[in-house]
Design a protein around this motif. Structure first.
Motif, PDB file in Angstrom:
ATOM      1  N   LEU A 116      42.623 -70.211 -14.097  1.00 49.29           N
ATOM      2  CA  LEU A 116      41.175 -69.969 -14.673  1.00 49.29           C
ATOM      3  C   LEU A 116      40.268 -70.669 -14.109  1.00 49.29           C
ATOM      4  O   LEU A 116      38.978 -70.079 -13.878  1.00 49.29           O
ATOM      5  CB  LEU A 116      41.364 -70.159 -16.078  1.00 49.29           C
ATOM      6  CG  LEU A 116      42.010 -69.244 -16.848  1.00 49.29           C
ATOM      7  CD1 LEU A 116      42.279 -69.812 -18.546  1.00 49.29           C
ATOM      8  CD2 LEU A 116      41.742 -67.751 -17.047  1.00 49.29           C
ATOM      9  N   PHE A 117      40.203 -72.018 -13.677  1.00 51.56           N
ATOM     10  CA  PHE A 117      39.631 -72.820 -12.907  1.00 51.56           C
ATOM     11  C   PHE A 117      39.250 -71.926 -11.703  1.00 51.56           C
ATOM     12  O   PHE A 117      38.073 -72.088 -11.360  1.00 51.56           O
ATOM     13  CB  PHE A 117      40.038 -74.241 -12.806  1.00 51.56           C
ATOM     14  CG  PHE A 117      39.268 -75.130 -12.138  1.00 51.56           C
ATOM     15  CD1 PHE A 117      38.069 -75.639 -12.823  1.00 51.56           C
ATOM     16  CD2 PHE A 117      39.416 -75.463 -10.933  1.00 51.56           C
ATOM     17  CE1 PHE A 117      37.414 -76.656 -12.058  1.00 51.56           C
ATOM     18  CE2 PHE A 117      38.532 -76.407 -10.015  1.00 51.56           C
ATOM     19  CZ  PHE A 117      37.358 -76.972 -10.907  1.00 51.56           C
ATOM     20  N   GLY A 118      40.110 -71.671 -11.000  1.00 54.09           N
ATOM     21  CA  GLY A 118      39.805 -71.031  -9.420  1.00 54.09           C
ATOM     22  C   GLY A 118      38.878 -69.735  -9.915  1.00 54.09           C
ATOM     23  O   GLY A 118      37.999 -69.602  -9.058  1.00 54.09           O
ATOM     24  N   TYR A 131      37.196 -69.582  -1.909  1.00 56.41           N
ATOM     25  CA  TYR A 131      36.724 -70.462  -2.595  1.00 56.41           C
ATOM     26  C   TYR A 131      37.613 -70.491  -4.032  1.00 56.41           C
ATOM     27  O   TYR A 131      37.918 -71.622  -4.733  1.00 56.41           O
ATOM     28  CB  TYR A 131      35.298 -70.620  -3.013  1.00 56.41           C
ATOM     29  CG  TYR A 131      34.755 -71.713  -3.725  1.00 56.41           C
ATOM     30  CD1 TYR A 131      34.573 -72.842  -2.688  1.00 56.41           C
ATOM     31  CD2 TYR A 131      34.033 -71.741  -4.857  1.00 56.41           C
ATOM     32  CE1 TYR A 131      33.793 -74.147  -3.171  1.00 56.41           C
ATOM     33  CE2 TYR A 131      33.579 -72.993  -5.395  1.00 56.41           C
ATOM     34  CZ  TYR A 131      33.475 -74.138  -4.478  1.00 56.41           C
ATOM     35  OH  TYR A 131      32.871 -75.478  -4.946  1.00 56.41           O
ATOM     36  N   VAL A 132      37.980 -69.480  -4.440  1.00 55.55           N
ATOM     37  CA  VAL A 132      38.819 -69.239  -5.492  1.00 55.55           C
ATOM     38  C   VAL A 132      40.218 -69.796  -5.259  1.00 55.55           C
ATOM     39  O   VAL A 132      40.837 -70.591  -6.140  1.00 55.55           O
ATOM     40  CB  VAL A 132      39.041 -67.686  -5.916  1.00 55.55           C
ATOM     41  CG1 VAL A 132      40.224 -67.584  -7.244  1.00 55.55           C
ATOM     42  CG2 VAL A 132      37.773 -67.032  -6.411  1.00 55.55           C
ATOM     43  N   VAL A 133      40.732 -69.740  -3.849  1.00 52.82           N
ATOM     44  CA  VAL A 133      42.001 -70.173  -3.976  1.00 52.82           C
ATOM     45  C   VAL A 133      41.966 -71.680  -3.576  1.00 52.82           C
ATOM     46  O   VAL A 133      42.572 -72.428  -4.171  1.00 52.82           O
ATOM     47  CB  VAL A 133      42.396 -69.456  -2.298  1.00 52.82           C
ATOM     48  CG1 VAL A 133      43.729 -70.406  -1.928  1.00 52.82           C
ATOM     49  CG2 VAL A 133      43.089 -68.151  -2.589  1.00 52.82           C
ATOM     50  N   ALA A 134      40.827 -72.188  -2.982  1.00 57.24           N
ATOM     51  CA  ALA A 134      40.734 -73.677  -2.818  1.00 57.24           C
ATOM     52  C   ALA A 134      40.281 -74.360  -4.177  1.00 57.24           C
ATOM     53  O   ALA A 134      41.049 -75.366  -4.412  1.00 57.24           O
ATOM     54  CB  ALA A 134      39.381 -74.036  -1.869  1.00 57.24           C
ATOM     55  N   THR A 153      41.478 -73.128  -7.169  1.00 54.40           N
ATOM     56  CA  THR A 153      42.835 -73.236  -7.848  1.00 54.40           C
ATOM     57  C   THR A 153      43.881 -74.301  -7.440  1.00 54.40           C
ATOM     58  O   THR A 153      44.325 -74.907  -8.362  1.00 54.40           O
ATOM     59  CB  THR A 153      43.465 -71.757  -7.539  1.00 54.40           C
ATOM     60  OG1 THR A 153      42.578 -70.782  -8.067  1.00 54.40           O
ATOM     61  CG2 THR A 153      44.933 -71.562  -8.284  1.00 54.40           C
ATOM     62  N   VAL A 154      43.995 -74.479  -6.083  1.00 57.27           N
ATOM     63  CA  VAL A 154      44.776 -75.812  -5.554  1.00 57.27           C
ATOM     64  C   VAL A 154      44.062 -76.901  -6.213  1.00 57.27           C
ATOM     65  O   VAL A 154      44.889 -77.752  -6.588  1.00 57.27           O
ATOM     66  CB  VAL A 154      44.714 -75.691  -4.200  1.00 57.27           C
ATOM     67  CG1 VAL A 154      45.325 -76.632  -3.345  1.00 57.27           C
ATOM     68  CG2 VAL A 154      45.379 -74.367  -3.406  1.00 57.27           C
ATOM     69  N   ALA A 155      42.719 -77.129  -5.945  1.00 59.45           N
ATOM     70  CA  ALA A 155      42.169 -78.406  -6.486  1.00 59.45           C
ATOM     71  C   ALA A 155      42.498 -78.676  -8.155  1.00 59.45           C
ATOM     72  O   ALA A 155      42.692 -79.612  -8.306  1.00 59.45           O
ATOM     73  CB  ALA A 155      40.546 -78.494  -6.303  1.00 59.45           C
ATOM     74  N   GLY A 156      42.355 -77.597  -8.816  1.00 56.30           N
ATOM     75  CA  GLY A 156      42.860 -77.619 -10.168  1.00 56.30           C
ATOM     76  C   GLY A 156      44.054 -77.722 -10.491  1.00 56.30           C
ATOM     77  O   GLY A 156      44.487 -78.504 -11.685  1.00 56.30           O
ATOM     78  N   ILE A 157      45.166 -77.627  -9.732  1.00 51.90           N
ATOM     79  CA  ILE A 157      46.567 -77.994  -9.700  1.00 51.90           C
ATOM     80  C   ILE A 157      46.441 -79.599  -9.631  1.00 51.90           C
ATOM     81  O   ILE A 157      47.191 -80.154 -10.334  1.00 51.90           O
ATOM     82  CB  ILE A 157      47.237 -77.175  -8.788  1.00 51.90           C
ATOM     83  CG1 ILE A 157      47.574 -75.798  -9.241  1.00 51.90           C
ATOM     84  CG2 ILE A 157      48.744 -78.117  -8.770  1.00 51.90           C
ATOM     85  CD1 ILE A 157      48.475 -74.908  -7.952  1.00 51.90           C
ATOM     86  N   GLY A 158      45.784 -79.886  -8.658  1.00 49.30           N
ATOM     87  CA  GLY A 158      45.771 -81.418  -8.453  1.00 49.30           C
ATOM     88  C   GLY A 158      44.969 -82.155  -9.521  1.00 49.30           C
ATOM     89  O   GLY A 158      45.719 -82.977 -10.232  1.00 49.30           O
TER      90      GLY A 158
END
Length: 97
Positions: A37-39, A49-52, A54-59
């Motif tokens: 959802l953050f992505g 940017y959505v992918v990046a 989402t990965v940042a959101g996981i962190g």
């Protein structure tokens, strides 16, 4: 601060209650859903940017999940944004370096 409060402190935290506490899903699904959802909120920047995001959101989500402190997620988000600003988006030409 508002993003982390919403995605980690509200969404991720509320989703924990949907799964049995000691199950794998208890920690995994809330982290993945909040991160996706953050992505998606960053869709205006394009699919990359959505992918990046989402990965940042996981962190950020892991930081919150491990410490159970929203401040840690906020700090990690702020630091990553600062690094991105300084290294990638700060307006300067290579001749100025």
């Amino acid at each position: 601060m508002a993003e982390e409060t919403f995605f980690r402190g509200f969404i991720q935290q509320r989703l924990y209650y949907l799964f049995e506490k000691d199950s794998l899903w208890h920690k995994t699904i809330p982290l993945i859903v909040a991160s996706l959802l953050f992505g998606l909120v960053h869709f205006a920047g394009g699919i990359g940017y959505v992918v990046a995001s989402t990965v940042a959101g996981i962190g950020y989500g892991l930081a919150y999940q491990i410490t159970q402190r929203i401040e840690v997620a906020i700090l990690s988000h702020t630091l990553l944004n600062l690094v991105h600003l300084v290294l990638f988006t700060y307006p300067f030409s290579m001749n100025d370096v």
